[in-house]
Structure formats: structure tokens, C-alpha cells
Design a protein around this motif. Sequence first.
Motif, PDB file in Angstrom:
ATOM      1  N   CYS A   9       0.585  20.389   1.431  1.00 47.29           N
ATOM      2  CA  CYS A   9       0.825  19.412   0.362  1.00 47.29           C
ATOM      3  C   CYS A   9       1.508  18.162   0.893  1.00 47.29           C
ATOM      4  N   SER A  10       2.491  18.334   1.767  1.00 48.39           N
ATOM      5  CA  SER A  10       3.162  17.157   2.314  1.00 48.39           C
ATOM      6  C   SER A  10       2.230  16.362   3.228  1.00 48.39           C
ATOM      7  N   ARG A  11       1.392  17.053   4.020  1.00 48.72           N
ATOM      8  CA  ARG A  11       0.423  16.346   4.862  1.00 48.72           C
ATOM      9  C   ARG A  11      -0.592  15.588   4.025  1.00 48.72           C
ATOM     10  N   ALA A  12      -1.070  16.205   2.957  1.00 47.07           N
ATOM     11  CA  ALA A  12      -2.058  15.548   2.099  1.00 47.07           C
ATOM     12  C   ALA A  12      -1.446  14.331   1.413  1.00 47.07           C
ATOM     13  N   HIS A  13      -0.217  14.457   0.934  1.00 44.09           N
ATOM     14  CA  HIS A  13       0.441  13.327   0.282  1.00 44.09           C
ATOM     15  C   HIS A  13       0.713  12.209   1.287  1.00 44.09           C
ATOM     16  N   VAL A  19      -3.569   6.216   3.840  1.00 44.06           N
ATOM     17  CA  VAL A  19      -4.879   5.632   3.529  1.00 44.06           C
ATOM     18  C   VAL A  19      -4.714   4.441   2.595  1.00 44.06           C
ATOM     19  N   ALA A  20      -3.829   4.573   1.601  1.00 48.32           N
ATOM     20  CA  ALA A  20      -3.587   3.473   0.669  1.00 48.32           C
ATOM     21  C   ALA A  20      -3.013   2.256   1.394  1.00 48.32           C
ATOM     22  N   ALA A  21      -2.100   2.487   2.334  1.00 43.58           N
ATOM     23  CA  ALA A  21      -1.514   1.376   3.091  1.00 43.58           C
ATOM     24  C   ALA A  21      -2.559   0.714   3.996  1.00 43.58           C
ATOM     25  N   GLU A  22      -3.399   1.524   4.649  1.00 43.12           N
ATOM     26  CA  GLU A  22      -4.459   0.966   5.494  1.00 43.12           C
ATOM     27  C   GLU A  22      -5.456   0.157   4.670  1.00 43.12           C
ATOM     28  N   PHE A  23      -5.809   0.659   3.502  1.00 42.39           N
ATOM     29  CA  PHE A  23      -6.735  -0.051   2.628  1.00 42.39           C
ATOM     30  C   PHE A  23      -6.137  -1.381   2.183  1.00 42.39           C
ATOM     31  N   ASP A  24      -4.860  -1.367   1.829  1.00 43.94           N
ATOM     32  CA  ASP A  24      -4.193  -2.587   1.396  1.00 43.94           C
ATOM     33  C   ASP A  24      -4.139  -3.610   2.523  1.00 43.94           C
ATOM     34  N   ALA A  25      -3.823  -3.147   3.735  1.00 51.87           N
ATOM     35  CA  ALA A  25      -3.763  -4.070   4.875  1.00 51.87           C
ATOM     36  C   ALA A  25      -5.145  -4.628   5.207  1.00 51.87           C
ATOM     37  N   THR A  26      -6.148  -3.782   5.194  1.00 48.41           N
ATOM     38  CA  THR A  26      -7.505  -4.240   5.491  1.00 48.41           C
ATOM     39  C   THR A  26      -7.999  -5.213   4.441  1.00 48.41           C
ATOM     40  N   PRO A  50      -0.346   0.701  -5.776  1.00 49.12           N
ATOM     41  CA  PRO A  50       0.692   1.459  -6.477  1.00 49.12           C
ATOM     42  C   PRO A  50       0.955   2.809  -5.799  1.00 49.12           C
ATOM     43  N   ALA A  51       2.166   3.277  -5.953  1.00 49.07           N
ATOM     44  CA  ALA A  51       2.527   4.556  -5.353  1.00 49.07           C
ATOM     45  C   ALA A  51       1.775   5.686  -6.046  1.00 49.07           C
ATOM     46  N   LEU A  52       1.333   6.606  -5.256  1.00 42.64           N
ATOM     47  CA  LEU A  52       0.614   7.741  -5.814  1.00 42.64           C
ATOM     48  C   LEU A  52       1.616   8.774  -6.305  1.00 42.64           C
ATOM     49  N   GLU A  53       1.536   9.085  -7.558  1.00 41.94           N
ATOM     50  CA  GLU A  53       2.418  10.113  -8.102  1.00 41.94           C
ATOM     51  C   GLU A  53       1.634  11.405  -8.190  1.00 41.94           C
ATOM     52  N   GLY A 137      -6.659  10.460  -7.827  1.00 43.30           N
ATOM     53  CA  GLY A 137      -5.578   9.488  -8.008  1.00 43.30           C
ATOM     54  C   GLY A 137      -5.593   8.414  -6.934  1.00 43.30           C
ATOM     55  N   LEU A 138      -5.860   8.824  -5.701  1.00 49.51           N
ATOM     56  CA  LEU A 138      -5.957   7.853  -4.607  1.00 49.51           C
ATOM     57  C   LEU A 138      -7.120   6.899  -4.845  1.00 49.51           C
ATOM     58  N   ARG A 139      -8.246   7.432  -5.249  1.00 46.59           N
ATOM     59  CA  ARG A 139      -9.407   6.574  -5.504  1.00 46.59           C
ATOM     60  C   ARG A 139      -9.130   5.590  -6.623  1.00 46.59           C
ATOM     61  N   ALA A 140      -8.500   6.054  -7.700  1.00 45.31           N
ATOM     62  CA  ALA A 140      -8.177   5.158  -8.815  1.00 45.31           C
ATOM     63  C   ALA A 140      -7.199   4.070  -8.378  1.00 45.31           C
ATOM     64  N   ALA A 141      -6.209   4.434  -7.571  1.00 42.44           N
ATOM     65  CA  ALA A 141      -5.248   3.444  -7.104  1.00 42.44           C
ATOM     66  C   ALA A 141      -5.915   2.404  -6.204  1.00 42.44           C
ATOM     67  N   LEU A 142      -6.816   2.855  -5.344  1.00 39.47           N
ATOM     68  CA  LEU A 142      -7.509   1.921  -4.458  1.00 39.47           C
ATOM     69  C   LEU A 142      -8.472   1.020  -5.235  1.00 39.47           C
TER      70      LEU A 142
END
Length: 170
Positions: A9-13, A19-26, A50-53, A137-142
Motif C-alpha cells: 500500500c505504501s509503495r502504491a501510494h 507519477v502525478a509529479a512526473e505528469f505535472d512536470a512534463t 491535487p494530492a491523492l487521498e 483516483g490518480l487518473r481523475a487527478a491527472l
Amino acid sequence: PRGGVDAFCSRAHRRSTQVAAEFDATLSTALPRLVGIPAGPFSASAPPCPALESYLPRFGHPRSDDRLAVLLSVGFGLGVTFTVGRSLVYLVPAWWPAVVAGCISAGIALTFWVIRTRSLVAERAALDRWSAELAAGLRAALEDQLVIQLLAAETALAARSGIGPSRDRT
């Protein structure tokens, strides 16, 4: 394994946040180049991803499910005990005390094995649902971040070309 759920769970989070940070930077570097405007005017106005909750998966089962699993497991264990015991007693009638004791212990072992297996399957199903919700949730945030960045780029392009709310061209 059962003990590695927290690590998974911690690795997945952590990976989803990465991934969200890389997407934002790209997106922040590629979109201005693609549109042909400097990065400064609109990337500062667009908020970061946005932060993934997410929550940890819940492994608790209702008591009625546990009772049903125990009842079915005991029935399975007794069925195996009686079937195998009866067959072995007919094959080797002189060993009936050892056969009965062995079949009873095998039936008890099978009962606990079925209970444990059912619990493990339920936990894996909960973990599977949790990882699917985390990915959604990650997909929606991206997607939200992409829409915000595209809207900001469109606004910057409109301001650069002189088209805006004061000039209405239809």
C-alpha cells in the motif's frame, strides 16, 4: 504475502504520487513549447496536481460471513473425514483406530485450511478493489490537471492574440 500488505500500500501510494509529479512536470514543460508561448504566464496560475487521498484497504468481514465460512469449512472437513475414513476402514479393517484418528486430524486440518484460504481470498479482493480505486483516483487527478493546464494555455493564447472578453468576435 499477507505481511506485505502495508508495504504494498505504501509503495502504491508513493508511486502514484510520483507519477502525478512526473505528469505535472512534463505537462508544465511540454505544453508551453507545444503552444508556442513562454512558460511563465500560465504555468504559475495553474495549481499543481491535487494530492491523492486514499485509504488503506479494509479487511474486516462481517460476522455473518465468518460464521458461514466456519460452518461450510466444518462441513467440508467432516465430509472429507467420513468419506476417506469409511473408504480406508473398508480397505484395511485392522487399522481402524489409526485410520479414524488420522482422518479426524486431516479433517480438522482441512477445516482450518479452508477458513484461512477464504480469509486470504477476501483480503486479496479488498486489496484489488483498493488498488483499482487508487488508479481511478490518480487518473481523475491527472485528467483534472490536464484540463486546468489546457484551459490556462488557451487563456494565455487568447490574451496574447488580443481575443478576450472585451472583444467579442462571433
